[in-house]
Scaffold this motif. Structure first.
Motif, PDB file in Angstrom:
ATOM      1  N   MET A 196      21.291 -38.924  15.561  1.00  0.00           N
ATOM      2  CA  MET A 196      20.084 -39.476  15.813  1.00  0.00           C
ATOM      3  C   MET A 196      18.893 -39.309  14.664  1.00  0.00           C
ATOM      4  N   LEU A 197      18.881 -38.109  14.263  1.00  0.00           N
ATOM      5  CA  LEU A 197      17.947 -37.624  13.253  1.00  0.00           C
ATOM      6  C   LEU A 197      18.286 -38.400  11.993  1.00  0.00           C
ATOM      7  N   ALA A 198      19.741 -38.660  11.556  1.00  0.00           N
ATOM      8  CA  ALA A 198      19.812 -38.862  10.243  1.00  0.00           C
ATOM      9  C   ALA A 198      19.420 -40.267   9.776  1.00  0.00           C
ATOM     10  N   PRO A 199      18.686 -40.238   8.502  1.00  0.00           N
ATOM     11  CA  PRO A 199      17.987 -41.296   8.093  1.00  0.00           C
ATOM     12  C   PRO A 199      18.977 -42.431   7.661  1.00  0.00           C
ATOM     13  N   TYR A 200      20.262 -42.335   7.583  1.00  0.00           N
ATOM     14  CA  TYR A 200      21.254 -43.321   7.140  1.00  0.00           C
ATOM     15  C   TYR A 200      22.434 -43.171   7.824  1.00  0.00           C
ATOM     16  N   ASN A 201      23.236 -44.252   7.863  1.00  0.00           N
ATOM     17  CA  ASN A 201      24.508 -43.828   8.330  1.00  0.00           C
ATOM     18  C   ASN A 201      25.377 -43.246   7.452  1.00  0.00           C
ATOM     19  N   LEU A 215      25.913 -39.977  -6.893  1.00  0.00           N
ATOM     20  CA  LEU A 215      25.476 -38.456  -7.454  1.00  0.00           C
ATOM     21  C   LEU A 215      23.860 -38.397  -7.909  1.00  0.00           C
ATOM     22  N   GLN A 216      23.103 -39.112  -6.990  1.00  0.00           N
ATOM     23  CA  GLN A 216      21.668 -38.850  -7.463  1.00  0.00           C
ATOM     24  C   GLN A 216      21.331 -37.426  -7.059  1.00  0.00           C
ATOM     25  N   ALA A 217      20.215 -36.945  -7.614  1.00  0.00           N
ATOM     26  CA  ALA A 217      19.315 -35.899  -7.315  1.00  0.00           C
ATOM     27  C   ALA A 217      18.396 -36.308  -6.305  1.00  0.00           C
ATOM     28  N   GLY A 218      17.707 -35.062  -5.550  1.00  0.00           N
ATOM     29  CA  GLY A 218      16.801 -35.492  -4.273  1.00  0.00           C
ATOM     30  C   GLY A 218      15.627 -36.441  -4.929  1.00  0.00           C
ATOM     31  N   SER A 219      15.365 -37.414  -3.998  1.00  0.00           N
ATOM     32  CA  SER A 219      14.362 -38.407  -4.218  1.00  0.00           C
ATOM     33  C   SER A 219      13.798 -38.743  -2.715  1.00  0.00           C
ATOM     34  N   LEU A 220      12.582 -39.575  -2.638  1.00  0.00           N
ATOM     35  CA  LEU A 220      12.111 -39.895  -1.687  1.00  0.00           C
ATOM     36  C   LEU A 220      13.041 -40.547  -0.604  1.00  0.00           C
ATOM     37  N   ALA A 221      13.744 -41.501  -1.327  1.00  0.00           N
ATOM     38  CA  ALA A 221      14.797 -42.285  -0.470  1.00  0.00           C
ATOM     39  C   ALA A 221      16.066 -41.355   0.105  1.00  0.00           C
ATOM     40  N   HIS A 222      16.246 -40.483  -0.797  1.00  0.00           N
ATOM     41  CA  HIS A 222      17.345 -39.338  -0.332  1.00  0.00           C
ATOM     42  C   HIS A 222      16.936 -37.976  -0.733  1.00  0.00           C
ATOM     43  N   PRO A 223      16.232 -37.361   0.422  1.00  0.00           N
ATOM     44  CA  PRO A 223      15.650 -36.182   0.008  1.00  0.00           C
ATOM     45  C   PRO A 223      16.652 -35.063  -0.411  1.00  0.00           C
ATOM     46  N   LEU A 224      17.808 -35.152   0.039  1.00  0.00           N
ATOM     47  CA  LEU A 224      18.904 -34.195  -0.851  1.00  0.00           C
ATOM     48  C   LEU A 224      19.656 -34.733  -1.667  1.00  0.00           C
ATOM     49  N   GLY A 225      19.357 -36.034  -2.001  1.00  0.00           N
ATOM     50  CA  GLY A 225      20.475 -36.626  -3.017  1.00  0.00           C
ATOM     51  C   GLY A 225      21.548 -37.461  -2.436  1.00  0.00           C
ATOM     52  N   THR A 226      22.533 -37.808  -3.124  1.00  0.00           N
ATOM     53  CA  THR A 226      23.671 -38.576  -2.866  1.00  0.00           C
ATOM     54  C   THR A 226      24.964 -37.894  -3.182  1.00  0.00           C
ATOM     55  N   ASP A 227      26.030 -38.167  -2.653  1.00  0.00           N
ATOM     56  CA  ASP A 227      27.452 -37.960  -3.019  1.00  0.00           C
ATOM     57  C   ASP A 227      28.063 -38.781  -4.024  1.00  0.00           C
ATOM     58  N   GLU A 228      29.292 -38.647  -4.199  1.00  0.00           N
ATOM     59  CA  GLU A 228      29.994 -39.676  -5.294  1.00  0.00           C
ATOM     60  C   GLU A 228      30.251 -41.045  -4.693  1.00  0.00           C
ATOM     61  N   PHE A 229      29.870 -41.394  -3.423  1.00  0.00           N
ATOM     62  CA  PHE A 229      30.125 -42.658  -2.942  1.00  0.00           C
ATOM     63  C   PHE A 229      28.329 -43.069  -2.841  1.00  0.00           C
ATOM     64  N   GLY A 230      27.372 -42.343  -3.175  1.00  0.00           N
ATOM     65  CA  GLY A 230      26.312 -42.760  -2.972  1.00  0.00           C
ATOM     66  C   GLY A 230      25.762 -42.551  -1.457  1.00  0.00           C
ATOM     67  N   ARG A 231      26.545 -42.035  -0.825  1.00  0.00           N
ATOM     68  CA  ARG A 231      26.023 -41.741   0.565  1.00  0.00           C
ATOM     69  C   ARG A 231      24.953 -40.717   0.561  1.00  0.00           C
ATOM     70  N   ASP A 232      24.026 -40.756   1.761  1.00  0.00           N
ATOM     71  CA  ASP A 232      22.997 -39.882   1.872  1.00  0.00           C
ATOM     72  C   ASP A 232      23.414 -38.540   2.328  1.00  0.00           C
ATOM     73  N   LEU A 233      23.099 -37.533   1.479  1.00  0.00           N
ATOM     74  CA  LEU A 233      23.592 -35.961   1.774  1.00  0.00           C
ATOM     75  C   LEU A 233      23.142 -35.565   3.018  1.00  0.00           C
TER      76      LEU A 233
END
Lengths: 324, 277, 510
Positions: free
Chosen positions: B35-40, B50-68
C-alpha cells in the motif's frame, strides 16, 4: 585400560554412524538426480538441432542410462566403495579428477578464511576482554553481532564496490593459476578469503572474549597477580594459554559453516572450487559429477564434525563418558 | 538473575526494545508495504533504467526501470513468509518429535535423534540446493525445505528438556496417578521449555532469512518478476558497476533485519534462559 | 594511525601489481563462456565448442571472414549441370599427424558421419549424399540422391570438418580421443574445468599462419568474471560480451568491441494451445510488443527491432516492403484478439530460462508488454536443461528462443518452418504444419535458377508472415571483446557470428 576401550568403542560407533550418514546422502542424491526434469542425453547431443529418436536411444545406451534404476544404483554404489566415482557424462573424464582438481581450491579458500578469521578475531576478542565494560568492549561486541548478521554475499559485494570499482586495487572476481602468476593468485584470493573470514572472525572474537573473561576470573590469576608477576606476563603467558582451548574448538566447529559459506562466496567471486563445479554439474545434469561432488563434500563435513567431537573428547573426558 | 528481571521491569531495556521496535517496523512494512509503494513494483519503464535516486524514484531504478523503493517494500513479503512459515513448521514438527522421543524413549527415541544427527551433519545450504535446485521453486517449496532443515534443531531442544522433566519426581508422581501422555507433555513439559523454544525460534528465523536470501541470491529462490531481497541482491550484483545503490538498498534492509533479530535473540536468551550461553 | 595503515596497504597493493610479469609473447588467451561439453567434430555443441574446433579443424569449405564460402581443403569444386554431382579438387595439405589430406580421408569422414553410430548434428541434411567416389587421391566426387542447392553450405559448417581416415578407424567411436585435424592449431591438453590448450601447427597449408604459438581457451562461465578477465588482461579475447557491460568496455582504451547483429530473439508458439492455434492471435502478439522495451531492458539497448522476418538484406526472399510488416500497435493487437474471440485476453504459460539473464529478461519484458493487451503470461523459468527438456517435448504454450540460422543459404528456414513427420522440434513451433509452406521450402531446395529461387522465398515470406508461427522480436548484437594488442580476429557477419573461431588463424599479437 577401560578408558582406551571406551574410546575405541566410541570411535568405532562414530565411524559406523558416519558410514550410515554417507550411505543415506548417497541414496538421496542418486534418487533426486533421477527424478529431476531435464535429460543429459539431449544436452550432450548438442542443443542446436533435433537428434532422431534412434540417435538418442543409442546415446542413452552408451551412457548406461537405459538400465533399471536399481541396477544403476547398485552398480554405482559398488564402485563408489572402491573410490571410483565413475566418469563425467559430458566428456568422460573421471569424476575423481574433477573433484581432485576443484577440492584443493575450496580447501585453500577455507584455510585462508580461517587464517583471516583468527588473525582478526583473536586480537579483537582479547582487546574486548581487557577493556571489559568500556566503550571499546561495547563497540567490538556490536561489531561481532553485525559480523554474524551480514550475509557473505552482501559483505562481498561491498568489498567489490570499494576495492575493485572505486579504488581499483583488486580484481572483482576470477582465478589465476598459482603456476601462471603467483602474485595474481593471491590478489584474487584476498577478497573471497576476507569475505568468508569476516563472519568467522566475529564468532572467534566472541568466543575469545568469553573465554578470556572466564579465565581472568579464576583464583590462580589472582594468585599470580598477588605474587607480583607483571600483568603482561599474567595475560600473555598464563591467561591466553588457558583461554585458547575453547577458541580452537570454535574454529573447528565453524569449519562446517565455512563449507556452506564457500558455496555463496565461490559463486560471488567465481572461485572455481567444488561448489562452483557442483552448480555447473547440476545445470548439465551431469549425474556422476553431482553425486561424486556431493558425496565428497558430505564426507568432508562429517569427518570434520567427527574430528571436532574427538577433539572435545580428548580435551574434556566428561563429554566422552556422557556420550557413551 | 533476580536483579536483571527487576531492571527489566523498571526501566526500558534498550537492548531489547531497539531490535523489537525495528522488527515491528519490518512487520508493518511486510503487512502494508504494497500500500505504501509509490509505484507498481512490476511496472517496467524502459526509458528510465538503472537510474540513481531522484525525486521521482527516491532509491533509483533497476535494469527494467522499475522503482527500487516499491520493490523493496514488496520484496520483504516472500522473505518474511518463508522465514516465519518455515520456523513455524520446524517448531511444530521438531517439538512434537522431540517431546515424543523424549517421553517414549527406546526405539522411537533412537530413530528420531539419529535422523536429527544425520540432518544436522550437513550444511543447510547444500541440503537446500539439492531440493530447490531440482524442483520449481516458490514460496511453498522454500518454506517446506527450509522448515525441514530446521526440524532437528527444535527436536534436540525439546528432547533434551523433555528427558530432564520426565525424570523429575513430580512427573513420575503424576504418571503414577494416571495422567495421560498428552496431558503430561502439554501441561508439565511444554511450559518448562517454552523459553528455550522462543530463543531457538528467534535464531531459526534469522537463519531462515539468510538461507532464503542465499538461495534467491543464487537464483534458486523466489522467481522473478516477483521481488525478494535476496534475489534483488543476486541480480543487482551484475550491475554493481552501473548502479551500486541498486545492491546497497536491499543489502542494507536485509542486514538490518537480521541484525535486529540476532540482537533480540541474544537479549531474549539473557532474559529468559540465563543458564545457557 | 589510520593513515599509516592505509599507506601500507596501498604500497603493498602497488608493489604486488608491479611484480606481475608480462605474458609470454606469443600466447593467446581466449575466454570461453562455457566449458565445451564435447569436442566431437560432427556435433554442434554450442559456440564455445565450435570456436575450439574451428581452430583445430578445416572442412572442404568453410565460411570465410567475409561471410562467403571459402575454399579450404578443397582448392576448387564444380557442380554437374543436373545439380546432383559435386566434384572437389583437394589442395596439398596435411593433418597434424603429418599425413597428407586425401580423397580417402574425405570419403571416410562422411561415411563415419552418416554411419549407424554417428551422433552428427547435421546427419539429416547431409543424408542427401548417396555415394562418394574417390576419383584420384586429390579428387573426390559426391553423388546426391536429389538436387539440394544448399549442399555446399552444409559442407562449410564447422561440423563437416575432414578427419584422417586412420584416426577415424581407431577413434571413431571414442568421443574423448584427442582430436586430430588439418586446421591451424593442434590439440595439446584439456585440463578439465580449467582450459584447453592448443599449439601452432607448423604444417598448416596457409603460409605464414597461424600467427600465435599457443592458444589457451579458458573457461570463464560467469559473465562478470569473463568481463573482469578481459579488463585485467588475463585473457585477450572474450566471447558473449554481456550487453550491460558493452558501454563500459567500449570506453576502455585497451579493449575494442567486435559486434555483429545476426542472432535474433523470437517467440515460438505451441499451435496446439488453443488461442495460439489461431494466426490472428499470433499476429496480435507481434503487434503487442514494443520492441524497444525488450531491447532497452534485456539488452541494454544493444539490438535492432525486428518487425518482419529475420532476413538479412540482400538474402533471397528479403523484401524491403515486408521488413516492417508488423509495428508496435496495441490497438490493432486488441482488435485482432477480439476478432479471434478473446476480447478479454487469456492466460498462457511462457517458457524461458533463469540460467541466462537475457532469456529471462526478455520473458519479463514480453510479459509486461502482453499484459497491456490483456494476455496474462505466466512465466516458467527452469534452468537451461529443464527448459530444453520442455522445449523438446513441446511442453509450453509459448517460449522465448534466441538463435540464428545455421547457414547463410535461405534453406535454414526449413528447420524452423517445415512440418513433416517430426512436429515437435527444438526450433519449430510445435505442430505447425502448413502444406503451402512445406511446398515452397521443398521447391527452394531443388531450384537451381537463382531468380526463380528468390521468387519462391519471396512467396514464402508472405505466407510465413500471414501465418506467423513465430513472433520475431529483435536482432541482438553479438559481441566479442578484444584487447588492443590483438589483431586479426574477426566477428563473422550475421548468422555466422557463432563460427568466428575460423578467424583465429589470422590472429597476431603485438
Amino acid at each position: 585400560m577401560t578408558g582406551l576401550l571406551g574410546f575405541i568403542s566410541f570411535l568405532s560407533r562414530r565411524v559406523v554412524t558416519a558410514c550410515v550418514q554417507l550411505l543415506i546422502v548417497a541414496t538421496v542424491v542418486f534418487s533426486v538426480m533421477r527424478v529431476m526434469p531435464g535429460d543429459p542425453v539431449m544436452l550432450l547431443l548438442g542443443t542446436e538441432t533435433n537428434p532422431s529418436p534412434e540417435t538418442v536411444a543409442a546415446m542413452r545406451h552408451q551412457l548406461n542410462l537405459d538400465r533399471p534404476f536399481l541396477e544403476q544404483y547398485s552398480d554405482w554404489l559398488g564402485r563408489v566403495v572402491h573410490f571410483d566415482f565413475g566418469n563425467s557424462l559430458t566428456n568422460n573424464f573421471p569424476v575423481a579428477d574433477y573433484v581432485a582438481d576443484a577440492l584443493p581450491r575450496t580447501l585453500e579458500l577455507a584455510l585462508a578464511a580461517i587464517i583471516v578469521g583468527t588473525l582478526i578475531g583473536v586480537p579483537l576478542g582479547i582487546a574486548a576482554a581487557l577493556h571489559r565494560g568500556r566503550w571499546l568492549d561495547s563497540a567490538l561486541t556490536s561489531l561481532a553481532t553485525l559480523g554474524i548478521s551480514v550475509p557473505v554475499y552482501i559483505l562481498g559485494s561491498l568489498l567489490i564496490v570499494v576495492f575493485s570499482l572505486r579504488l581499483g586495487w583488486l580484481p572483482a572476481s576470477g582465478y589465476t593459476d598459482i603456476g601462471r602468476n603467483a602474485v595474481e593468485h593471491f590478489r584474487r584470493l584476498s577478497m573471497p578469503a576476507f569475505t568468508l573470514g569476516f563472519g568467522l572472525a566475529a564468532s572467534i572474537a566472541r568466543m575469545t572474549r568469553a573465554s578470556m573473561l572466564e579465565i581472568l576470573g579464576r583464583d590462580f590469576v589472582r594468585a599470580l597477580r598477588a605474587k607480583g608477576i607483571s600483568e603482561r606476563m599474567v595475560i600473555w603467558k598464563h591467561v591466553l594459554r588457558n583461554a585458547a582451548i575453547p577458541v580452537v574448538t570454535i574454529i573447528g566447529l565453524q569449519l562446517g559453516n565455512l563449507m556452506g559459506g564457500t558455496v555463496l562466496v565461490e559463486a560471488l567471486f567465481n572461485w572455481p572450487g567444488l561448489a562452483t563445479r557442483l552448480v555447473n554439474a547440476v545445470q548439465n545434469r551431469n549425474y556422476p559429477l553431482v553425486q561424486g561432488s556431493i558425496l565428497v563434500i558430505a564426507a568432508l563435513f562429517i569427518a570434520i564434525n567427527m574430528g571436532v567431537e574427538l577433539l572435545y573428547g580428548v580435551i574434556d573426558p566428561r563429554i566422552r563418558r556422557r556420550r557413551s | 538473575m533476580m536483579r536483571r528481571h527487576v531492571a527489566f521491569l523498571h526501566r526500558p531495556d534498550l537492548g531489547l526494545w531497539i531490535p523489537a521496535v525495528l522488527l515491528g517496523v519490518v512487520f508493518l512494512v511486510a503487512l502494508f508495504g504494497p500500500m505504501l509503494a509509490p509505484y507498481n513494483p512490476d511496472e517496467i519503464n524502459h526509458l528510465a533504467v538503472l537510474q540513481a535516486g531522484s525525486l521521482a524514484h527516491p532509491l533509483g531504478t533497476d535494469e527494467f526501470g522499475r522503482d527500487l523503493l516499491s520493490r523493496l517494500l514488496t520484496g520483504i513479503r516472500p522473505t518474511m513468509a518463508v522465514a516465519f512459515g518455515s520456523t513455524a513448521l520446524a517448531a511444530v514438527g521438531g517439538v512434537t518429535l522431540g517431546l515424543l522421543a523424549g517421553f517414549w524413549g527406546n526405539l522411537p527415541e533412537i530413530l528420531v535423534m539419529r535422523t536429527c544427527d544425520i540432518l544436522l551433519s550437513f550444511p543447510p545450504i547444500l541440503l537446500a540446493l539439492l531440493v530447490v535446485g531440482f524442483w520449481p521453486s516458490g514460496i511453498a517449496t522454500l518454506t517446506i525445505t527450509i522448515g525441514l532443515i530446521y526440524v532437528p534443531h527444535f527436536a534436540r531442544v525439546a528432547h533434551a528438556a523433555t528427558i530432564g522433566v520426565v525424570y523429575q519426581e513430580f512427573v513420575e508422581a503424576e504418571r503414577a496417578m494416571g495422567a495421560g501422555a498428552g496431558r503430561l507433555l502439554l501441561r508439565d513439559v511444554l511450559p518448562n521449555i517454552l523459553s528455550s523454544l522462543v530463543v531457538q525460534a528467534t535464531l531459526t528465523v534469522a537463519a531462515a532469512i539468510l538461507l532464503e536470501s542465499g538461495l534467491s541470491f543464487l537464483g534458486l529462490g523466489i522467481k522473478p518478476p516477483t521481488a525478494s531481497w535476496g534475489q534483488m541482491i543476486g541480480i543487482a550484483r551484475g550491475y554493481l558497476a552501473q548502479n551500486p545503490m541498486y545492491t546497497f538498498w536491499p543489502s542494507l534492509c536485509l542486514a538490518v533485519t537480521v541484525l535486529a533479530i540476532n540482537l533480540l535473540g541474544d537479549r531474549l536468551r539473557d532474559i529468559l534462559d540465563p543458564q545457557t550461553i | 594511525m589510520r593513515t599509516s595503515f592505509k599507506t601500507i596497504l596501498l604500497a603493498a597493493t602497488f608493489s604486488l601489481t608491479a611484480l606481475a610479469p608480462a605474458w609470454a609473447a606469443k600466447t593467446l588467451y581466449f575466454g570461453l563462456s562455457v566449458e565445451p561439453s564435447t569436442l566431437e567434430a560432427s556435433v554442434q555443441a554450442g559456440t564455445a565448442a565450435r570456436t575450439v574446433r574451428l581452430a583445430i579443424h578445416r572442412g572442404l569449405l568453410n565460411y570465410g571472414v567475409d561471410g562467403k564460402l571459402s575454399s579450404e581443403l578443397a582448392q576448387s569444386y564444380s557442380v554437374s549441370p543436373d545439380g546432383k554431382e559435386y566434384t572437389f579438387i583437394l589442395r596439398k595439405a596435411s593433418f597434424h599427424d603429418g599425413e597428407p589430406v586425401t580423397a580417402e580421408d574425405v570419403k571416410a569422414t562422411f561415411a563415419w558421419l552418416l554411419g549407424p553410430n554417428s551422433r552428427a548434428t547435421y546427419k539429416g541434411e547431409l543424408g542427401v549424399i548417396d555415394s562418394i567416389e574417390v576419383v584420384d587421391p586429390q579428387t573426390v566426387r559426391f553423388h546426391l540422391k536429389n538436387v539440394f542447392v544448399p549442399f555446399p553450405h552444409y559442407l562449410a559448417l564447422a561440423e563437416s570438418a575432414i578427419l584422417p581416415k586412420a584416426w577415424l578407424e581407431k577413434n571413431g567411436t571414442n568421443p574423448n580421443a584427442a582430436p586430430v585435424g588439418a586446421g591451424p592449431f593442434q590439440f595439446v591438453t584439456w585440463s578439465r574445468g580449467r582450459e584447453i590448450v592448443l599449439k601452432k601447427f607448423p604444417g598448416y597449408y596457409k603460409a605464414g599462419k597461424p600467427g600465435v604459438d599457443e592458444l589457451h581457451f579458458q573457461f570463464t562461465t560467469d559473465d562478470d568474471t569473463r568481463v573482469n578477465a578481459i579488463r585485467t588482461g588475463d585473457v585477450d579475447i572474450i566471447e558473449y560480451v554481456p550487453w550491460k557491460d558493452l558501454p563500459a568496455l567500449k570506453k576502455d582504451k585497451n579493449i575494442r568491441i567486435e559486434s555483429t547483429s545476426g542472432p535474433f530473439m523470437m517467440l515460438q508458439f505451441n499451435t496446439h494451445f488453443e488461442p495460439f492455434s489461431k494466426p490472428e492471435v499470433r499476429q496480435a502478439v507481434s503487434y503487442a510488443i514494443n520492441r524497444a522495451v525488450v531491447i532497452d531492458t534485456a539488452f541494454n539497448g544493444a539490438g535492432t527491432p525486428l518487425y518482419g522476418l529475420p532476413f538479412v538484406k540482400g538474402a533471397p526472399g528479403y523484401n524491403p516492403a515486408l521488413e516492417n510488416y508488423f509495428s508496435y500497435n496495441p490497438a490493432k493487437a486488441k482488435e485482432l484478439l477480439a476478432k479471434a474471440g478473446y476480447p478479454n485476453g487469456f492466460k498462457a504459460r511462457l517458457l524461458a530460462t533463469a540460467q541466462y539473464g537475457y532469456h529471462m529478461n526478455t520473458a519479463i519484458a514480453v510479459k509486461s508488454e502482453l499484459a497491456k493487451v490483456g494476455i496474462d503470461a505466466d512465466l516458467d523459468l527452469p534452468d537451461w536443461a529443464g527448459r530444453m527438456a520442455k522445449n523438446n517435448a513441446g511442453n509450453y504454450d509459448f517460449v522465448v528462443a534466441g538463435t540464428a540460422g545455421d547457414i547463410t543459404d535461405p534453406d535454414w528456414l526449413s528447420n524452423f518452418y517445415y512440418g513433416g513427420k517430426q512436429l515437435v522440434r527444438m526450433n519449430n513451433s510445435p505442430y505447425f504444419d502448413d502444406p503451402e509452406i512445406n511446398r515452397l521450402l521443398d521447391a527452394g531446395r531443388v531450384t537451381l535458377d537463382e531468380t526463380a529461387r528468390a521468387k519462391i522465398y519471396d512467396e514464402f515470406a508472405k505466407r510465413a508472415l500471414e501465418l506467423s508461427p513465430f513472433a520475431y522480436i529483435m536482432w541482438r548484437d553479438q559481441s566479442y571483446a578484444v584487447r588492443s594488442n590483438v589483431s586479426g580476429f574477426t566477428n563473422l557477419p550475421g548468422f555466422l557470428s557463432f563460427q568466428s573461431g575460423y578467424s583465429l588463424e589470422n590472429v597476431t599479437l603485438k
